[in-house]
Design a protein around this motif. Structure first.
Motif, PDB file in Angstrom:
ATOM      1  N   GLY A  71       0.783  -1.227   0.000  1.00  0.00           N
ATOM      2  CA  GLY A  71       0.000   0.000   0.000  1.00  0.00           C
ATOM      3  C   GLY A  71       0.811   1.270   0.000  1.00  0.00           C
ATOM      4  O   GLY A  71       0.265   2.355  -0.230  1.00  0.00           O
ATOM      5  N   LYS A 124       4.749  -0.672  -2.700  1.00  0.00           N
ATOM      6  CA  LYS A 124       3.949  -0.061  -3.767  1.00  0.00           C
ATOM      7  C   LYS A 124       4.779   0.117  -5.028  1.00  0.00           C
ATOM      8  O   LYS A 124       4.299  -0.139  -6.138  1.00  0.00           O
ATOM      9  CB  LYS A 124       3.389   1.289  -3.307  1.00  0.00           C
ATOM     10  N   ILE A 182      -1.936  -6.498  -4.048  1.00  0.00           N
ATOM     11  CA  ILE A 182      -1.260  -5.852  -2.931  1.00  0.00           C
ATOM     12  C   ILE A 182      -2.109  -6.009  -1.672  1.00  0.00           C
ATOM     13  O   ILE A 182      -3.333  -5.998  -1.719  1.00  0.00           O
ATOM     14  CB  ILE A 182      -0.966  -4.356  -3.196  1.00  0.00           C
ATOM     15  N   THR A 183      -1.444  -6.212  -0.558  1.00  0.00           N
ATOM     16  CA  THR A 183      -2.139  -6.358   0.717  1.00  0.00           C
ATOM     17  C   THR A 183      -1.517  -5.440   1.757  1.00  0.00           C
ATOM     18  O   THR A 183      -0.378  -4.986   1.627  1.00  0.00           O
ATOM     19  CB  THR A 183      -2.091  -7.803   1.242  1.00  0.00           C
ATOM     20  N   GLU A 242      -7.163  -0.656   4.314  1.00  0.00           N
ATOM     21  CA  GLU A 242      -7.808  -0.783   3.008  1.00  0.00           C
ATOM     22  C   GLU A 242      -7.822   0.531   2.246  1.00  0.00           C
ATOM     23  O   GLU A 242      -7.684   0.556   1.019  1.00  0.00           O
ATOM     24  CB  GLU A 242      -9.231  -1.314   3.169  1.00  0.00           C
ATOM     25  N   LEU A 286      -4.567   0.990   0.543  1.00  0.00           N
ATOM     26  CA  LEU A 286      -4.474   0.096  -0.606  1.00  0.00           C
ATOM     27  C   LEU A 286      -5.262   0.652  -1.784  1.00  0.00           C
ATOM     28  O   LEU A 286      -4.803   0.613  -2.935  1.00  0.00           O
ATOM     29  CB  LEU A 286      -4.995  -1.294  -0.239  1.00  0.00           C
ATOM     30  N   ALA A 325      -3.748   1.654  -5.401  1.00  0.00           N
ATOM     31  CA  ALA A 325      -4.264   1.095  -6.649  1.00  0.00           C
ATOM     32  C   ALA A 325      -4.625   2.205  -7.627  1.00  0.00           C
ATOM     33  O   ALA A 325      -4.398   2.077  -8.838  1.00  0.00           O
ATOM     34  CB  ALA A 325      -5.478   0.223  -6.362  1.00  0.00           C
ATOM     35  N   TYR A 340      -6.334  -5.461  -4.981  1.00  0.00           N
ATOM     36  CA  TYR A 340      -5.937  -5.231  -3.597  1.00  0.00           C
ATOM     37  C   TYR A 340      -6.912  -5.898  -2.639  1.00  0.00           C
ATOM     38  O   TYR A 340      -8.083  -6.117  -2.961  1.00  0.00           O
ATOM     39  CB  TYR A 340      -5.818  -3.737  -3.284  1.00  0.00           C
TER      40      TYR A 340
END
Length: 251
Positions: A14, A19, A34-35, A39, A42, A46, A56
């Motif tokens: 993230g 990233k 991606i984690t 959230e 993330l 994105a 994500y």
């Protein structure tokens, strides 16, 4: 040169180095998930990467029992899973909001940091190996350590990163025979949110590095691309120290 595998999960994707690596891999056409725990972060990452091959999902790596479940879910999303980037970590200053000295951390803060950087890091790597062995995948694992492991270690952060380097070496030698290439990168001061308490501008002079500047995340991402490429498998079980000639490092 091309990626050895092209369905990759990036833990800690993230922000920062994770990233940048996710973006580099997406630019090559790889499918990437991606984690991270946040959230919203993330989602923003994105949006910045802006690739149709990027996905994500919020996930906390300290949920060790959920690792394999996540791998299966990711394989469904990406159409397979054959590469792992382990960039999730917590910096000491992020944990304590004070500093790196051993007298600056409480036992509770120590547990918070080592649960992520030490315990979860080990089981994540072990579970990744188990997943690939069970499916006979000739995959890749890339661990993001730190050149703090090359300094005089007086706290938990550098010790945990030294452990990551040792695990990378031991497991890399053992499972390269199975086609699983495990390597690492130990960056120096890289211009990311983790060092925002003293890195205010990418053009800021940083004399502790021989190159007198901070390292850019995209430079680490380029090295990650090589280590996970078809050429990069000749580096097996090693951690590349990419610290710009940091004069605080002794190794």
């Amino acid at each position: 040169m091309k990626l050895r595998n092209d369905k990759i999960i990036v833990f800690g994707g993230g922000s920062g180095i994770g990233k940048a690596i996710a973006k580099r891999f997406c630019d090559t056409g790889a499918k990437v998930l991606i984690t991270g725990r946040n959230e919203e972060k993330l989602k923003n990452a994105a949006g910045e990467i802006n690739s149709e091959s990027l996905y994500y999902k919020a996930f906390d790596i300290t949920n060790i029992k959920e690792h394999i479940i996540l791998f299966h879910e990711t394989a469904e999303i990406l159409g397979g899973l054959n590469g792992f980037v382990n960039a999730a970590a917590l910096g000491t200053s992020q944990c304590t909001d004070r500093g790196y000295e051993p007298w600056d951390i409480t036992p509770e803060e120590w547990d918070t940091l080592t649960d992520i950087n030490f315990k979860a890091a080990f089981f994540l790597m072990r579970n990744e190996v188990d997943y690939m062995l069970s499916k006979k995948i000739r995959g890749n694992i890339l661990n993001i350590a730190s050149n703090a492991a090359c300094m005089d270690i007086i706290g938990s952060y550098g010790a945990s990163k030294q452990a990551v380097i040792k695990w990378t070496r031991a497991l890399g030698k053992r499972y390269g025979h199975n086609g699983i290439i495990i390597n690492g990168i130990a960056p120096g001061a890289t211009f990311t949110p983790m060092i925002s308490n003293y890195a205010k501008d990418i053009n800021q002079k940083y004399e502790r590095h021989a190159i007198e500047r901070f390292i850019r995340p995209d430079e680490i991402a380029e090295l990650a691309f090589y280590l996970m490429s078809d050429y990069g498998e000749i580096v097996c079980g090693h951690t590349v120290v990419a610290d710009g000639g940091d004069n605080a490092a002794t190794l």
